[in-house]
Design a protein around this motif. Structure first.
Motif, PDB file in Angstrom:
ATOM      1  N   ARG A 166       0.827  -1.204   0.000  1.00  0.00           N
ATOM      2  CA  ARG A 166       0.000   0.000   0.000  1.00  0.00           C
ATOM      3  C   ARG A 166       0.864   1.259   0.000  1.00  0.00           C
ATOM      4  NH1 ARG A 166      -4.502  -1.636   4.640  1.00  0.00           N
ATOM      5  NH2 ARG A 166      -5.310  -3.488   3.576  1.00  0.00           N
ATOM      6  N   ASP A 167       1.939   1.251   0.784  1.00  0.00           N
ATOM      7  CA  ASP A 167       2.814   2.423   0.830  1.00  0.00           C
ATOM      8  C   ASP A 167       3.525   2.643  -0.503  1.00  0.00           C
ATOM      9  OD1 ASP A 167       2.050   2.823   3.411  1.00  0.00           O
ATOM     10  OD2 ASP A 167       3.980   2.302   4.321  1.00  0.00           O
TER      11      ASP A 167
ATOM     12  N   ALA B  26       1.624   9.909  -2.093  1.00  0.00           N
ATOM     13  CA  ALA B  26       2.120  10.781  -1.028  1.00  0.00           C
ATOM     14  C   ALA B  26       3.449  10.289  -0.466  1.00  0.00           C
ATOM     15  CB  ALA B  26       1.085  10.878   0.092  1.00  0.00           C
ATOM     16  N   LEU B  27       3.793   9.016  -0.732  1.00  0.00           N
ATOM     17  CA  LEU B  27       5.043   8.451  -0.230  1.00  0.00           C
ATOM     18  C   LEU B  27       6.039   8.182  -1.352  1.00  0.00           C
ATOM     19  CD1 LEU B  27       3.578   5.872   2.345  1.00  0.00           C
ATOM     20  CD2 LEU B  27       4.550   8.129   2.828  1.00  0.00           C
TER      21      LEU B  27
ATOM     22  N   PRO C 270       9.584  -5.021  -5.880  1.00  0.00           N
ATOM     23  CA  PRO C 270       8.980  -3.792  -5.351  1.00  0.00           C
ATOM     24  C   PRO C 270       9.138  -2.583  -6.262  1.00  0.00           C
ATOM     25  CG  PRO C 270      10.213  -4.935  -3.642  1.00  0.00           C
ATOM     26  CD  PRO C 270      10.501  -5.655  -4.920  1.00  0.00           C
ATOM     27  N   ARG C 271      10.317  -2.405  -6.883  1.00  0.00           N
ATOM     28  CA  ARG C 271      10.538  -1.236  -7.721  1.00  0.00           C
ATOM     29  C   ARG C 271       9.601  -1.227  -8.925  1.00  0.00           C
ATOM     30  NH1 ARG C 271      14.588   2.013  -7.448  1.00  0.00           N
ATOM     31  NH2 ARG C 271      15.794   0.479  -6.239  1.00  0.00           N
ATOM     32  N   ASP C 272       9.445  -2.384  -9.593  1.00  0.00           N
ATOM     33  CA  ASP C 272       8.567  -2.450 -10.760  1.00  0.00           C
ATOM     34  C   ASP C 272       7.104  -2.257 -10.347  1.00  0.00           C
ATOM     35  OD1 ASP C 272      10.851  -2.965 -12.126  1.00  0.00           O
ATOM     36  OD2 ASP C 272      10.410  -5.078 -12.552  1.00  0.00           O
ATOM     37  N   TYR C 273       6.738  -2.842  -9.226  1.00  0.00           N
ATOM     38  CA  TYR C 273       5.352  -2.670  -8.752  1.00  0.00           C
ATOM     39  C   TYR C 273       5.065  -1.194  -8.486  1.00  0.00           C
ATOM     40  CZ  TYR C 273       1.087  -3.020  -6.059  1.00  0.00           C
ATOM     41  OH  TYR C 273      -0.216  -2.855  -5.627  1.00  0.00           O
ATOM     42  N   ARG C 274       5.999  -0.515  -7.841  1.00  0.00           N
ATOM     43  CA  ARG C 274       5.791   0.896  -7.520  1.00  0.00           C
ATOM     44  C   ARG C 274       5.656   1.732  -8.782  1.00  0.00           C
ATOM     45  NH1 ARG C 274       9.814   4.417  -3.624  1.00  0.00           N
ATOM     46  NH2 ARG C 274       8.100   5.317  -2.407  1.00  0.00           N
ATOM     47  N   GLN C 275       6.526   1.519  -9.752  1.00  0.00           N
ATOM     48  CA  GLN C 275       6.457   2.284 -10.991  1.00  0.00           C
ATOM     49  C   GLN C 275       5.117   2.093 -11.679  1.00  0.00           C
ATOM     50  OE1 GLN C 275       9.895   0.924 -13.182  1.00  0.00           O
ATOM     51  NE2 GLN C 275      11.344   2.231 -12.038  1.00  0.00           N
ATOM     52  N   HIS C 276       4.663   0.850 -11.739  1.00  0.00           N
ATOM     53  CA  HIS C 276       3.371   0.575 -12.367  1.00  0.00           C
ATOM     54  C   HIS C 276       2.232   1.227 -11.601  1.00  0.00           C
ATOM     55  CE1 HIS C 276      -0.273  -1.590 -13.510  1.00  0.00           C
ATOM     56  NE2 HIS C 276       0.352  -1.926 -14.632  1.00  0.00           N
ATOM     57  N   ALA C 277       2.247   1.088 -10.264  1.00  0.00           N
ATOM     58  CA  ALA C 277       1.153   1.611  -9.454  1.00  0.00           C
ATOM     59  C   ALA C 277       1.058   3.133  -9.519  1.00  0.00           C
ATOM     60  CB  ALA C 277       1.330   1.160  -7.999  1.00  0.00           C
ATOM     61  N   LEU C 278       2.208   3.826  -9.576  1.00  0.00           N
ATOM     62  CA  LEU C 278       2.185   5.281  -9.600  1.00  0.00           C
ATOM     63  C   LEU C 278       1.832   5.822 -10.979  1.00  0.00           C
ATOM     64  CD1 LEU C 278       5.296   6.110  -7.365  1.00  0.00           C
ATOM     65  CD2 LEU C 278       2.874   6.153  -6.737  1.00  0.00           C
TER      66      LEU C 278
ATOM     67  N   LEU D 121      -3.514  -3.795 -10.383  1.00  0.00           N
ATOM     68  CA  LEU D 121      -2.879  -4.756 -11.268  1.00  0.00           C
ATOM     69  C   LEU D 121      -3.794  -5.957 -11.464  1.00  0.00           C
ATOM     70  CD1 LEU D 121       0.721  -4.755  -9.816  1.00  0.00           C
ATOM     71  CD2 LEU D 121       0.084  -4.029 -12.112  1.00  0.00           C
ATOM     72  N   PRO D 122      -3.607  -6.733 -12.533  1.00  0.00           N
ATOM     73  CA  PRO D 122      -4.409  -7.943 -12.706  1.00  0.00           C
ATOM     74  C   PRO D 122      -4.311  -8.836 -11.481  1.00  0.00           C
ATOM     75  CG  PRO D 122      -3.123  -7.483 -14.679  1.00  0.00           C
ATOM     76  CD  PRO D 122      -2.655  -6.517 -13.638  1.00  0.00           C
ATOM     77  N   LEU D 123      -5.387  -9.578 -11.218  1.00  0.00           N
ATOM     78  CA  LEU D 123      -5.434 -10.428 -10.037  1.00  0.00           C
ATOM     79  C   LEU D 123      -4.292 -11.427  -9.995  1.00  0.00           C
ATOM     80  CD1 LEU D 123      -9.236 -11.131  -9.650  1.00  0.00           C
ATOM     81  CD2 LEU D 123      -7.819  -9.641  -8.245  1.00  0.00           C
ATOM     82  N   SER D 124      -3.778 -11.824 -11.164  1.00  0.00           N
ATOM     83  CA  SER D 124      -2.717 -12.829 -11.199  1.00  0.00           C
ATOM     84  C   SER D 124      -1.435 -12.326 -10.555  1.00  0.00           C
ATOM     85  CB  SER D 124      -2.424 -13.241 -12.641  1.00  0.00           C
ATOM     86  OG  SER D 124      -2.021 -12.121 -13.403  1.00  0.00           O
TER      87      SER D 124
END
Length: 336
Positions: free
Chosen positions: A276-277, A282-283, A315-323, A329-332
């Motif tokens: 979540r963070d 904001a983070l 984590p880095r790729d997830y953050r870039q995608h999320a921002l 993201l897809p449920l998979s």
């Protein structure tokens, strides 16, 4: 979604609002004599969630006096307790020579078989808000003669089992979309367990609780303790057992009926907070390492490995995608 009904006086003509509200409250709780200085154009909202035999109802309304009289008791008695928890405002309670004033986050018990009067109001023009619980007397694991001692006795909703109850209720009523109607009885059992534990503790009657109720309540206390201490890298099954004065083997037995082991559940909760963070704009200036450390991961490699295993991306790729893409993201690629 859970079985739920919603009532709002704003959907009615002004002249009809208070009469319909009186009828609504009578059906939800028990026949009552109601009065309000705002009856000419009453403002009130109520949701009723069906949790098996238990009903939870968040409500918001203008100042209201309600009385349960001997005559109304003779006419109809559903043999249930009403649990009142003001979230904003105050309950002024009276019955015979008994007088009490209970404010926000104080938990009160009313008996449908007992005459009483309550005046509920908030300050100024604010609406009173709170949560009510209707529960058949037979479901509680506390002797009736002891329950009589709880009338007009405010119990704190900010600590101990009272805090667990209020936390559970506020989370439940804030979002019911993830639940199915079949989840209702299970959630009702949690409410019964927490109420029974709160009352038994208040009355020093813990031995009256069945072993299974004590075990389920202990699991809830442990879960709440873990949630408060996820930031501590020293949080382990050993420290949890010590904090609750139980053995590690008993701690593991308590979680045998859960979906995950204690250690696995701690890790999944930490990962979810970190996820979540990472997705929070904001983070965005916080480093991945600082976020991981915030949730108890002291080694960057351990965090990266666990995060990839849980969500399918480092984590880095997830953050870039999320921002860049504020959609899930897809449920998979999400933790099930």
């Amino acid at each position: 979604m859970l079985n739920e009904t919603v009532f709002r006086t704003e959907d009615l003509d002004g002249a009809d609002r208070f009469d319909f509200w009186c009828e609504r409250i009578g059906r939800t709780h028990a026949p009552l004599d109601l009065y309000s200085p705002h009856a000419a154009d009453y403002q009130a909202r109520q949701r009723v969630l069906g949790l098996g035999a238990v009903h939870v109802w968040p409500t918001t309304h203008q100042a209201l006096r309600f009385r349960r009289t001997p005559k109304l008791i003779r006419q109809s008695d559903p043999e249930q307790f009403h649990i009142g928890i003001p979230l904003r405002g105050t309950n002024h309670i009276s019955s015979g020579d008994v007088r009490a004033v209970c404010g926000s986050y104080e938990i009160q018990v009313f008996d449908s078989s007992r005459a009483f009067q309550v005046y509920s109001a908030a300050e100024g023009d604010e609406l009173f808000s709170g949560v009510g619980i209707e529960i058949p007397k037979a479901l509680l694991h506390v002797p009736q003669e002891k329950m009589d001692l709880l009338f007009a006795r405010g119990m704190s909703g900010r600590e101990g089992f009272g805090a667990l109850l209020v936390q559970f209720l506020t989370q439940l009523i804030s979002d019911t979309s993830s639940y199915l109607p079949s989840d209702g009885p299970r959630l009702g059992t949690i409410v019964v367990d927490l109420l029974s534990a709160l009352f038994a503790h208040t009355l020093d009657a813990d031995r009256a609780l069945p072993p299974e109720t004590r075990s389920r309540c202990l699991v809830l206390r442990i879960r709440e303790y873990v949630q408060r201490n996820l930031h501590d890298p020293g949080l382990t099954p050993t420290t949890i057992a010590a904090a609750h004065h139980i053995s590690i083997s008993y701690l593991h037995r308590l979680f045998q009926g859960e979906h995950e082991t204690v250690a696995a559940w701690i890790r999944s909760q930490r990962l979810e907070r970190a996820r979540r963070d990472l997705a929070d704009p904001a983070l965005s200036s916080a480093t991945i390492h600082s976020i991981a450390a915030r949730w108890g991961f002291t080694r960057a490699t351990d965090f990266t490995r666990a995060f990839r295993a849980a969500y399918g991306l480092p984590p880095r790729d997830y953050r870039q995608h999320a921002l860049r893409h504020p959609v899930p993201l897809p449920l998979s690629t999400q933790r099930q």
